[in-house]
Motif scaffolding. Sequence first.
Motif, PDB file in Angstrom:
ATOM      1  N   TYR A 120       0.816  -1.213   0.000  1.00 36.28           N
ATOM      2  CA  TYR A 120       0.000   0.000   0.000  1.00 36.28           C
ATOM      3  C   TYR A 120       0.852   1.267   0.000  1.00 36.28           C
ATOM      4  N   ASN A 121       1.619   1.493   1.045  1.00 38.21           N
ATOM      5  CA  ASN A 121       2.280   2.782   1.215  1.00 38.21           C
ATOM      6  C   ASN A 121       3.760   2.660   1.519  1.00 38.21           C
ATOM      7  N   ILE A 122       4.496   3.714   1.180  1.00 34.26           N
ATOM      8  CA  ILE A 122       5.887   3.860   1.584  1.00 34.26           C
ATOM      9  C   ILE A 122       5.864   4.465   2.983  1.00 34.26           C
ATOM     10  N   ARG A 123       6.606   3.858   3.895  1.00 34.16           N
ATOM     11  CA  ARG A 123       6.611   4.300   5.294  1.00 34.16           C
ATOM     12  C   ARG A 123       7.975   4.899   5.643  1.00 34.16           C
ATOM     13  N   PRO A 124       8.014   5.787   6.634  1.00 32.61           N
ATOM     14  CA  PRO A 124       9.266   6.490   6.952  1.00 32.61           C
ATOM     15  C   PRO A 124      10.195   5.720   7.892  1.00 32.61           C
ATOM     16  N   VAL A 125      11.447   6.105   7.830  1.00 38.85           N
ATOM     17  CA  VAL A 125      12.446   5.668   8.788  1.00 38.85           C
ATOM     18  C   VAL A 125      12.111   6.353  10.120  1.00 38.85           C
ATOM     19  N   ASN A 126      12.526   5.766  11.211  1.00 39.67           N
ATOM     20  CA  ASN A 126      12.321   6.387  12.523  1.00 39.67           C
ATOM     21  C   ASN A 126      13.457   7.395  12.745  1.00 39.67           C
ATOM     22  N   PHE A 127      13.302   8.577  12.148  1.00 38.60           N
ATOM     23  CA  PHE A 127      14.383   9.561  12.158  1.00 38.60           C
ATOM     24  C   PHE A 127      14.541  10.291  13.486  1.00 38.60           C
ATOM     25  N   ILE A 128      13.669  10.022  14.453  1.00 38.10           N
ATOM     26  CA  ILE A 128      13.836  10.650  15.770  1.00 38.10           C
ATOM     27  C   ILE A 128      14.493   9.716  16.780  1.00 38.10           C
ATOM     28  N   SER A 129      14.677   8.469  16.405  1.00 34.71           N
ATOM     29  CA  SER A 129      15.264   7.495  17.327  1.00 34.71           C
ATOM     30  C   SER A 129      16.732   7.822  17.606  1.00 34.71           C
ATOM     31  N   LYS A 130      17.132   7.618  18.828  1.00 36.70           N
ATOM     32  CA  LYS A 130      18.530   7.818  19.234  1.00 36.70           C
ATOM     33  C   LYS A 130      19.300   6.497  19.245  1.00 36.70           C
ATOM     34  N   LYS A 131      18.607   5.395  18.930  1.00 38.51           N
ATOM     35  CA  LYS A 131      19.249   4.086  18.942  1.00 38.51           C
ATOM     36  C   LYS A 131      20.244   3.970  17.789  1.00 38.51           C
ATOM     37  N   SER A 132      21.354   3.331  18.041  1.00 40.10           N
ATOM     38  CA  SER A 132      22.403   3.212  17.028  1.00 40.10           C
ATOM     39  C   SER A 132      22.093   2.138  15.985  1.00 40.10           C
ATOM     40  N   ASN A 133      21.244   1.184  16.328  1.00 39.52           N
ATOM     41  CA  ASN A 133      20.974   0.079  15.402  1.00 39.52           C
ATOM     42  C   ASN A 133      19.726   0.305  14.546  1.00 39.52           C
ATOM     43  N   ILE A 134      19.209   1.518  14.541  1.00 38.97           N
ATOM     44  CA  ILE A 134      18.001   1.824  13.769  1.00 38.97           C
ATOM     45  C   ILE A 134      18.361   1.916  12.278  1.00 38.97           C
ATOM     46  N   ALA A 135      17.445   1.517  11.424  1.00 39.62           N
ATOM     47  CA  ALA A 135      17.663   1.622   9.980  1.00 39.62           C
ATOM     48  C   ALA A 135      17.931   3.079   9.614  1.00 39.62           C
ATOM     49  N   GLN A 136      18.774   3.278   8.637  1.00 40.89           N
ATOM     50  CA  GLN A 136      19.135   4.624   8.192  1.00 40.89           C
ATOM     51  C   GLN A 136      18.406   4.953   6.888  1.00 40.89           C
ATOM     52  N   PRO A 137      18.161   6.235   6.644  1.00 35.10           N
ATOM     53  CA  PRO A 137      17.522   6.609   5.379  1.00 35.10           C
ATOM     54  C   PRO A 137      18.480   6.371   4.215  1.00 35.10           C
ATOM     55  N   PHE A 138      17.943   6.415   3.017  1.00 36.14           N
ATOM     56  CA  PHE A 138      18.784   6.270   1.831  1.00 36.14           C
ATOM     57  C   PHE A 138      19.732   7.457   1.750  1.00 36.14           C
ATOM     58  N   SER A 139      20.899   7.232   1.207  1.00 35.28           N
ATOM     59  CA  SER A 139      21.916   8.285   1.159  1.00 35.28           C
ATOM     60  C   SER A 139      21.813   9.163  -0.080  1.00 35.28           C
ATOM     61  N   SER A 140      20.987   8.742  -1.052  1.00 38.40           N
ATOM     62  CA  SER A 140      20.889   9.528  -2.287  1.00 38.40           C
ATOM     63  C   SER A 140      19.569   9.242  -2.992  1.00 38.40           C
ATOM     64  N   LYS A 141      19.262  10.097  -3.936  1.00 43.61           N
ATOM     65  CA  LYS A 141      18.084   9.900  -4.786  1.00 43.61           C
ATOM     66  C   LYS A 141      18.190   8.560  -5.502  1.00 43.61           C
ATOM     67  N   LEU A 142      19.377   8.312  -6.059  1.00 47.58           N
ATOM     68  CA  LEU A 142      19.556   7.099  -6.856  1.00 47.58           C
ATOM     69  C   LEU A 142      19.373   5.841  -6.012  1.00 47.58           C
ATOM     70  N   GLU A 143      19.902   5.836  -4.812  1.00 46.22           N
ATOM     71  CA  GLU A 143      19.740   4.669  -3.937  1.00 46.22           C
ATOM     72  C   GLU A 143      18.243   4.414  -3.663  1.00 46.22           C
ATOM     73  N   PHE A 144      17.493   5.472  -3.426  1.00 46.36           N
ATOM     74  CA  PHE A 144      16.044   5.364  -3.227  1.00 46.36           C
ATOM     75  C   PHE A 144      15.356   4.811  -4.473  1.00 46.36           C
ATOM     76  N   LEU A 145      15.714   5.340  -5.636  1.00 43.30           N
ATOM     77  CA  LEU A 145      15.104   4.893  -6.890  1.00 43.30           C
ATOM     78  C   LEU A 145      15.453   3.437  -7.194  1.00 43.30           C
ATOM     79  N   GLU A 146      16.664   3.036  -6.876  1.00 49.08           N
ATOM     80  CA  GLU A 146      17.065   1.633  -7.072  1.00 49.08           C
ATOM     81  C   GLU A 146      16.240   0.719  -6.169  1.00 49.08           C
TER      82      GLU A 146
END
Length: 182
Positions: A120-146
């Motif tokens: 259904y939907n694209i969901r966000p990374v937990n960008f407010i988390s202070k945990k070190s093992n949390i998933a990171q956002p994509f580093s570039s447009k191309l990485e997201f598109l891939e």
Amino acid sequence: MLQDWIEAWAVKNNIYIRPNPKTQEFPDFYLSKSNENSLLEIKSFDYKASPNFDIANFETYVRSLLENPKKLDAYYLIFGYSLNDGQIKIEGLWLKRIWELATNSSAWSLKLQVKQGTIYNIRPVNFISKKSNIAQPFSSKLEFLEAIQKVLNEYNKTKGLHEDWLESFKSKYQEATGAFLE
């Protein structure tokens, strides 16, 4: 309520802003006279929880990128709020692009809301988390598109139908913006 406030604030501060007359469609606002440039989407979430909003409907977003490649460069203004005794308090404010909001998941190359095998939907990374093992956002447009291309290649509903989606998008993006995605 936040969208009404943003519009009033922008007008008061002489910032050009125009609401989308199609209130249920992307984007919420245009920040120029063009319907293709300077797009702004407003998102909000309960700051006491994690960001749990839908970034975009997956299939609609993928299709619309080919129609308007500049949509990739839209801004997302995100409010983290708390509600106490009927009062909204803004706890955090972020301005991000979609690839800075999106991430992968253990099941897919893109974090998605999936119900009974249907995406259904694209969901966000937990960008407010202070945990070190949390998933990171994509580093570039191309990485997201891939990641989108990989989902299209693996999802039963789209497998084999969009094998050249990324190359097609790159071409349309270059034509629309003059920029290469590499």
